[in-house]
Design a protein around this motif. Structure first.
Motif, mmCIF file in Angstrom:
data_model
loop_
_atom_site.group_PDB
_atom_site.id
_atom_site.type_symbol
_atom_site.label_atom_id
_atom_site.label_comp_id
_atom_site.label_asym_id
_atom_site.label_seq_id
_atom_site.Cartn_x
_atom_site.Cartn_y
_atom_site.Cartn_z
ATOM 1 N N ASN A 13 0.810 -0.963 0.014
ATOM 2 C CA ASN A 13 0.241 -0.315 0.024
ATOM 3 C C ASN A 13 1.033 1.323 0.117
ATOM 4 N N ASN A 14 1.585 1.418 0.773
ATOM 5 C CA ASN A 14 2.980 2.177 0.714
ATOM 6 C C ASN A 14 3.283 2.836 -0.411
ATOM 7 N N LEU A 62 2.369 1.641 -3.647
ATOM 8 C CA LEU A 62 1.132 1.996 -4.585
ATOM 9 C C LEU A 62 0.642 3.417 -4.366
ATOM 10 N N THR A 63 0.493 3.653 -3.243
ATOM 11 C CA THR A 63 0.595 5.796 -2.576
ATOM 12 C C THR A 63 1.437 5.979 -3.204
ATOM 13 N N LEU A 78 0.829 6.084 -7.250
ATOM 14 C CA LEU A 78 0.205 6.642 -7.591
ATOM 15 C C LEU A 78 0.610 8.549 -7.184
ATOM 16 N N SER A 79 0.661 9.433 -6.849
ATOM 17 C CA SER A 79 1.324 10.198 -6.465
ATOM 18 C C SER A 79 2.532 10.733 -7.688
ATOM 19 N N ARG A 101 0.603 11.029 -11.119
ATOM 20 C CA ARG A 101 -0.011 12.289 -11.246
ATOM 21 C C ARG A 101 0.836 13.832 -11.353
ATOM 22 N N VAL A 109 -8.054 1.895 -4.907
ATOM 23 C CA VAL A 109 -6.864 2.387 -5.744
ATOM 24 C C VAL A 109 -6.970 2.332 -7.182
#
Lengths: 89, 360, 306
Positions: free
Chosen positions: B20-21, B23-24, B27-28, B31, B56
């Motif tokens: 999850n970290n 993935l965060t 995405l960041s 973006r 997600v």
């Protein structure tokens, strides 16, 4: 003169004096009079001439109101062209 | 954590192994590098988007929807632009993002656009502008100084906007401003156009690559550096399949356009960052002895600029490298005697605007 | 399940300055960072009952309000950052808290499309949700705050998030933004109103936020059925009334108040059509909050819920 829609749009008719029309070509959503909405619906399956349109409209209009129909229809068609919902060939 | 984004773009299935970290951060990074749509569509093409948790994937989905909407709007807007240009006997030639999207090229997959760029021959630009103004486009708010600057020193007229649409139209007559140094004979570009749809043209595959490389190294927009390099990578993998002779004529075409320098840097950094396959010897063919000598410094500058624009990925001195590149980019575009008055005038005008606001 | 208020003050400050405050807000996780004491105080006042996500949870929005360097500190300026980039100009520190809240709205307004999003306050009574779209100055936030202080549940002050082809709204409860006179109006309306930092001279005037999770169910994430849409309008000199409005018109007005209706194309049209077909639409002209709340309590869809 023949009139046609650019694309098949979507209509929301809540039985009021106005209808909502989504034009999938421009992506714009319009609030149309129910009469204009009816005209657009007639043209969606295939293009029609002004005369053909007159016939269809006359069938669904109160005979008492028919006098001004031609003028009203021309006005509506012009407006629908200005909104880029219709084109004329 | 660094270079995560590059890996994901090349091998989207790697995303399934991220926690999850990670993935965060992925995405960041995507973006802020304006690559979320591209990554989303690469994933979708492989069918792996639906294997992600919905919490997600909804972000990728949001980006895909923006991309789809832009593509639809582009079809409508280019229809109208085409009508306007045809009314004065001019054809519509799309550049950059608009060309990638409308030609349905892999480079356009998921790509966001901020404006529509077209090019017309220089002697036709007044006619084209008048026609567009007749068809509802208008010159935005621009003060006379900037207007004159554009027209005199630029390679485009001031951006046009449309009262009913949310897009800007940039009308170019060249791919580089006349002040940039290389004197690009824009007439050559019009000799090799590709008709992607009836009446809709793009530059040739080679010219698209050369233009993209030129844009990357001359426009000063290094904050989209990684995105622009990704464009190059996608094109360089795709075009040789469309034209088996693609590589053979590329360098000589760049030479003809006097843009070998840009092409060299574009090929070099696409290969370094994305592992873009290049034919043997092509870098030597484009590179010159002086370029080879400057390479360590350029690597220092550019490899920083091509990291995702995100703090996870900053090497030391990134800020410095970016501002040096910005100067370099302005320097490439304009002889110094022009550059200085323009910057000074701009700074002065900003101050002036501020004073005006404050006294009101 | 750890709530923000369970963090000791020094641990809260340390984690906030390092960007380690991941909060569950509606369907999203926002991770907050700030090195400004005013912002820290605002978060402690307005978000104490929000749940902290774990360090291993996925974060939807990384936001920060920072004075980033010596020059900014010297000038008394700060920046809102999203993914550590500043989408807006720097602002005076005195406006920082209001800007954080706007920035958090902006994240949802711009970056999500899984719902049809209307610019609207959403409140509920029992299982009946009421959507209140409004232009700035129409008084939707004031009315929303007042309803919250009279036992209604506030689902959102800013976003009605509607999953396409349903009449549901997904709760996204965050503080209610009050502007100018509204701040005093709400203070007078109820002594229970908890207000955060007051930001002066913003582009919207004076701004303060009110704690919005006043209802026992405030942090439920389950969607609620929307049954009513009300277009509120504050008008001091007009007769107060709650009157039905036409669906086609309401469709267009709601679409106008939507962040992504156009972007969603056919999906947006169908989503709006499903919603409008299945709810009742009203105009609400008011100047007295108690009158307006009474009128809303009396709506047929609402009455059965009391």
């Amino acid at each position: 003169m023949t009139w046609r829609t650019h694309s098949k749009g979507r209509l929301y008719d809540a039985n009021e004096s106005t209808v909502v029309y989504f034009d999938s070509y421009s992506g714009d959503t319009h609030l149309l009079t129910d009469f204009a909405g009816f005209v657009v619906q007639q043209l969606e399956p295939r293009p029609l001439t002004t005369e053909e349109l007159m016939h269809r409209v006359a069938d669904s209009v109160d005979p008492d109101d028919i006098a001004d129909l031609a003028a009203a229809l021309t006005g509506v068609l012009e407006e629908l062209v200005a909104l880029d919902i219709l084109t004329r060939d | 954590m660094s270079f995560l984004l590059q890996q994901l773009l090349l091998e989207p299935q790697r995303i399934l192994a991220l926690d999850n970290n990670q993935l965060t951060h992925a995405l960041s990074q995507a973006r802020s590098s304006r690559l979320l749509g591209s990554l989303a569509c690469e994933m979708q093409a492989l069918g792996i988007d639906k294997q992600l948790p919905q919490t997600v994937d909804r972000h990728f989905d949001a980006a895909r929807l923006i991309h789809e909407k832009q593509k639809r709007d582009l079809r409508y807007d280019t229809d109208k632009i085409q009508l306007a240009l045809n009314s004065v006997g001019e054809k519509m030639v799309l550049l950059k993002g608009a060309a990638y999207l409308l030609a349905e090229l892999p480079v356009g997959r998921g790509r966001f656009i901020t404006d529509i760029d077209i090019i017309v021959p220089r002697h036709r630009i007044d006619a084209a502008e008048k026609a567009l103004l007749n068809f509802g486009w208008q010159t935005g708010d621009i003060d006379p100084y900037n207007d004159q600057y554009y027209r005199k020193w630029g390679h485009e007229i001031p951006p046009l906007t449309h009262s009913k649409r949310e897009i800007t139209l940039d009308v170019h007559h060249n791919i580089l401003p006349p002040t940039a140094g290389p004197d690009v004979n824009a007439g050559l570009l019009f000799e090799q156009l590709i008709e992607i749809q009836p009446g809709i043209f793009t530059l040739s595959w080679r010219d698209m690559v050369i233009h993209s490389a030129t844009h990357l190294f001359h426009e000063g927009e290094f904050h989209h550096g990684l995105r622009d390099l990704w464009d190059l990578d996608r094109m360089l993998r795709d075009f040789p399949e469309r034209d088996p002779q693609f590589w053979e004529g590329l360098v000589s075409r760049a030479r003809e356009l006097q843009l070998t320098g840009s092409l060299f840097h574009g090929l070099n950094y696409a290969q370094q960052v994305f592992g873009t396959p290049l034919p043997d010897g092509i870098l030597e063919e484009t590179g010159s002895w002086t370029r080879a000598g400057r390479k360590p410094l350029m690597d220092f500058l550019f490899l920083r600029a091509f990291r995702p624009d995100h703090p996870d990925c900053k090497l030391p001195f990134t800020g410095l490298a970016l501002s040096l590149l910005y100067l370099r980019s302005h320097y490439l575009r304009m002889p110094l005697y022009l550059l200085l008055p323009h910057l000074v005038r701009k700074a002065w005008m900003r101050q002036f605007e501020k004073d005006k606001e404050e006294t009101h | 399940m750890q709530l923000l208020k369970h963090l000791p003050p020094d641990e809260f400050s340390r984690r906030l300055s390092q960007g380690e405050i991941p909060l569950r807000i509606g369907p999203y996780v926002y991770n907050l960072q700030s090195n400004l004491s005013g912002v820290a105080a605002g978060i402690r006042t307005l978000y104490p009952d929000f749940t902290l996500a774990g360090p291993d949870d996925f974060v939807d929005y990384n936001v920060a309000l920072l004075s980033r360097n010596a020059l900014q500190r010297l000038r008394g300026e700060a920046e809102f950052l999203f993914d550590m980039k500043a989408p807006f100009d720097a602002i005076p520190i005195g406006q920082a808290y209001a800007f954080l809240e706007w920035g958090m709205n902006w994240c949802v307004s711009l970056h999500t499309n899984e719902y049809l999003k209307l610019h609207a306050a959403v409140v509920s009574r029992g299982d009946c949700a009421v959507i209140m779209p409004g232009t700035p100055g129409a008084g939707k936030s004031t009315l929303c705050a007042a309803l919250g202080l009279r036992g209604w549940r506030i689902l959102s002050d800013e976003h009605a998030m509607i999953p396409p082809n349903t009449t549901d709204v997904v709760p996204l409860c965050r503080p209610v933004g009050l502007k100018n006179e509204s701040i005093e109006v709400i203070r007078r309306f109820s002594p229970d109103a908890v207000l955060g930092p007051v930001s002066k001279e913003t582009h919207k005037g004076v701004v303060a936020h009110m704690k919005a999770d006043l209802h026992p169910a405030s942090h439920d994430t389950k969607p609620l059925r929307a049954k009513v849409m009300i277009f509120p309008r504050y008008a001091r000199d007009e007769p107060q009334q709650l009157s039905p409005r036409r669906r086609s018109d309401s469709f267009i007005l709601a679409a106008y108040h939507s962040f992504n209706y156009s972007l969603l194309c056919e999906t947006g049209f169908e989503a709006m059509k499903t919603l409008i077909e299945n709810i009742d639409c009203y105009d609400l002209v008011y100047h007295d909050l108690d009158w307006a709340i009474g009128a809303m309590d009396g709506l047929p869809d609402v009455q059965g819920e009391q």
